[in-house]
Design an enzyme around this catalytic site. Structure first.
Site, mmCIF file in Angstrom:
data_model
loop_
_atom_site.group_PDB
_atom_site.id
_atom_site.type_symbol
_atom_site.label_atom_id
_atom_site.label_comp_id
_atom_site.label_asym_id
_atom_site.label_seq_id
_atom_site.Cartn_x
_atom_site.Cartn_y
_atom_site.Cartn_z
ATOM 1 N N ASN A 1 0.888 -1.199 0.013
ATOM 2 C CA ASN A 1 0.032 0.045 -0.120
ATOM 3 C C ASN A 1 0.947 1.253 -0.231
ATOM 4 O O ASN A 1 0.874 1.963 -0.999
ATOM 5 C CB ASN A 1 -0.819 -0.020 1.345
ATOM 6 C CG ASN A 1 -1.927 1.063 1.113
ATOM 7 O OD1 ASN A 1 -1.633 1.976 0.486
ATOM 8 N ND2 ASN A 1 -2.995 0.865 1.893
ATOM 9 N N ASP A 2 1.273 1.504 1.092
ATOM 10 C CA ASP A 2 2.336 2.744 1.360
ATOM 11 C C ASP A 2 3.473 2.804 0.038
ATOM 12 O O ASP A 2 3.775 4.027 -0.225
ATOM 13 C CB ASP A 2 3.009 2.717 2.592
ATOM 14 C CG ASP A 2 1.923 3.132 3.573
ATOM 15 O OD1 ASP A 2 0.731 3.530 3.540
ATOM 16 O OD2 ASP A 2 2.175 2.584 4.754
ATOM 17 N N VAL A 3 4.001 1.726 -0.308
ATOM 18 C CA VAL A 3 5.179 1.815 -1.323
ATOM 19 C C VAL A 3 4.717 2.030 -2.782
ATOM 20 O O VAL A 3 5.531 2.400 -3.386
ATOM 21 C CB VAL A 3 5.574 0.570 -1.215
ATOM 22 C CG1 VAL A 3 6.432 0.172 0.187
ATOM 23 C CG2 VAL A 3 5.074 -0.531 -1.770
ATOM 24 N N VAL A 4 3.348 2.164 -2.889
ATOM 25 C CA VAL A 4 3.017 2.822 -4.126
ATOM 26 C C VAL A 4 1.920 3.994 -3.941
ATOM 27 O O VAL A 4 1.302 4.261 -5.196
ATOM 28 C CB VAL A 4 2.046 1.626 -4.995
ATOM 29 C CG1 VAL A 4 3.094 0.468 -5.396
ATOM 30 C CG2 VAL A 4 1.026 1.094 -4.008
ATOM 31 N N SER B 1 0.780 2.520 7.571
ATOM 32 C CA SER B 1 1.180 4.085 7.993
ATOM 33 C C SER B 1 -0.159 4.599 8.258
ATOM 34 O O SER B 1 -0.126 5.624 9.142
ATOM 35 C CB SER B 1 1.935 4.704 7.121
ATOM 36 O OG SER B 1 1.269 4.992 5.949
#
Lengths: 477, 101
Positions: free
Chosen positions: A403-406, A444
């Site tokens: 999620n956060d990494v994209v 996050s």
């Protein structure tokens, strides 16, 4: 005999360095750990011949105790290390690392207690620990003790947090101020050890250092845990190096300091990959407070759902599919299914690549381990720098459990807590399919605008189940 | 034994060595390498053995025993998990024939 033992230590130290060197390439990595292991066995066997041990008054009982302790500690570690699931690897590393720190601290304790004992029964009656050990040994011994103890209790907290046994992130108000004061008091007791011969001082010093390790680690957020584990790894190395000086053991000095400096660099690399400074990790927590605020403001478009059937068709006729796995995939144990899907797609002539963000999983490289476990060859796996330009030529980017990494707001929205973190540009692909359990936010707690753009389709469901449906869909075509 | 300037040289050179080793590691090996370096500081076991070996009182023996126990855990555990991780790294089948010699 002494010369032979020193020679064995020298060879062991060389094997450690060569072993670590070989671990820096996937082709030779396996051999690297075997070499380092041989060094360890050699050093351990040589130590049994050590005159320091053999000349002791209690040689037979001490040697027996050594063997029992190795059997118990080694046996437990062997069993737990063989049993642990790959997803739980980070906390296991934290645990073993903490044991090393504790061992270094305990070595210092034996030396310090011994010295204080001798000093107290000296003819003058007023000798100090420093008089007995010498200034250099006393200073490094005490420093190693404090570092090792912090690493010990801190690593245990890190293990408990990652293992889901401890969820608190706040102990006391003004935690950082208290930590600072506690650190100063602990150092004060360390100085006091140097100038006195009191056993009580040593005991209080160790208790304070134990509490300090706990206090430092508890406020650290879950996402920052890898940085902390890596830092404790470096600290343990340092403590081992210092205690090596105390004992006059070259192998310990070399191995400890090599790990200390390698670990420090690794810690920085990790922090950089997560766009956090090491200081930041300690003094600010990402997540809860900051994140929930910003999630209200961001665009709330509509998520478009897609069924596995349609997703399967899309992927079967794609020229290139890039799979972006996250920790969620590992939690759902979907990596084996994803590999199966990959093989079927490859047979159909689709080019499949895996894109790994530096902090995917719980530690840098953790995702690679999880994929390797499922059987994915490492040359199908691409780093962020290598794949990002390639998303433009990608028909389908399949995001599973990440999620956060994209999250593109890391690039565009400077109010986002993620702002500045390098991301995988999945948004550049013609189509993005996101396999996700629900509509919630990621690790996050930050809303992800990628899920709302036009070319993104959501495939809701458990990772493993969704992957299974995709396999069925692709097979039927 | 190892004193003064000689010790400082060892500290310095070992420090540079560690830095050099890590600076060339690809991201995919970071976790195994952290685990591997974690194993390497398991050498603390050797010091723990000496500490227990020279213990004179019961208190020292107890602390020394704990030191060896923890040190052995570090060394053995570090080895087992690192080896398990590295065992799994392998290239694609076609490449394996060419490279794996």
């Amino acid at each position: 005999m002494e010369t032979l033992i020193q020679a064995a230590y020298l060879i062991a130290a060389a094997l450690f360095i060569l072993g670590l060197k070989q671990m820096s390439s996937p082709v030779t990595a396996r051999r690297g750990i075997l070499w380092a292991g041989a060094g360890m066995v050699l050093a351990t066997l040589a130590t049994f011949m050590s005159p320091q041990i053999l000349d002791s008054d209690q040689v037979s009982i001490n040697i027996m105790l050594i063997i029992i302790a190795i059997a118990l500690g080694g046996g437990y570690a062997w069993y737990s290390g063989k049993k642990v699931a790959m997803t739980d690897m980070p906390q296991m590393i934290a645990m073993y690392n903490g044991m090393g720190g504790g061992a270094a601290a305990a070595i210092a304790a034996v030396e310090l207690i011994k010295a204080s004992n001798e000093a107290a029964h000296d003819v003058t009656g007023s000798s100090t620990v420093a008089d007995m050990l010498g200034a250099d040994v006393a200073v490094l011994g005490i420093l190693g003790a404090i570092i090792g103890t912090i690493s010990f209790s801190g690593s245990i907290i890190a293990w408990a947090k990652l293992d889901g046994r401890l969820n608190r992130s706040k102990l006391l108000p003004m935690q950082h101020v208290i930590n600072g004061l506690l650190a100063i008091v602990t150092l004060g007791f360390g100085v006091a050890i140097y100038f006195t011969n009191s056993l009580d001082t040593i005991i209080i010093f160790y208790l304070l250092a134990l509490v300090l390790g706990v206090f430092i680690t508890v406020p650290v957020g879950g996402a920052d845990m890898p940085v902390i584990i890596s830092l404790f790894n470096a600290l343990t190395g340092l403590a081992v190096g210092f205690e090596g000086y105390v004992l006059g053991n070259a192998a310990m000095i070399i191995a400890g300091i090599v790990v200390g400096s390698a670990g420090s660099l690794l810690t920085q690399l990790m922090a950089k990959a997560m766009n956090r400074s090491v200081a930041n990790v300690f003094f600010a927590g990402v997540g809860t407070d900051a994140a929930t605020v910003s999630s209200d403001g961001i665009s709330k478009g509509v998520m478009k759902e897609i069924q596995a059937q349609d997703a399967g068709i899309l992927m079967s006729f794609a020229s290139q599919v890039v799979i972006i796995p996250g920790y969620g995939m590992a939690v759902a144990q979907a990596q084996h299914k994803i590999w199966e899907l990959t093989q079927i797609l490859t047979e159909k002539g689709v080019k499949v690549k895996f894109a790994i963000h530096p902090v995917a999983g719980r530690m840098p490289g953790h995702m690679n381990v999880l994929l390797a476990e499922a059987g994915v060859p490492y040359d199908m796996i691409y780093d962020m720098e290598d794949i990002n330009a390639d998303f433009k030529n990608t028909t389908v980017a399949l995001v599973i459990g990440a999620n956060d990494v994209v999250n593109p707001s890391a690039k565009t929205d400077n109010s986002s807590p993620l702002f500045g973190m390098p991301i995988l540009d999945a948004i550049d692909a013609d189509n993005v399919i996101v396999i996700k359990r629900g509509r919630g936010t990621g690790f996050s707690g930050v809303e992800n605008p990628l899920f709302f753009v036009d070319n993104t389709k959501m495939l809701f469901g458990d990772g493993q189940k969704a992957a299974n449906e995709l396999i069925q869909a692709v097979k039927e075509l | 034994m190892i004193e003064g300037l000689a010790a400082i040289y060892i500290f310095m050179l070992a420090g540079f060595t560690g830095y050099e080793i890590i600076s060339k590691v690809p991201v995919i090996l970071h976790t195994p390498l952290m685990s591997g370096s974690n194993f390497v500081h398991g050498i603390v076991l050797v010091g723990a053995m000496v500490a227990l070996g020279i213990a004179e009182t019961t208190a020292q023996q107890i602390i020394g025993f704990i030191a060896v126990l923890l040190g052995a855990g570090n060394a053995v555990g570090g080895y087992v998990v690192t080896e398990r991780m590295l065992e799994m790294f392998r290239p694609s089948d076609k490449k394996a024939k060419g490279e794996d010699s």
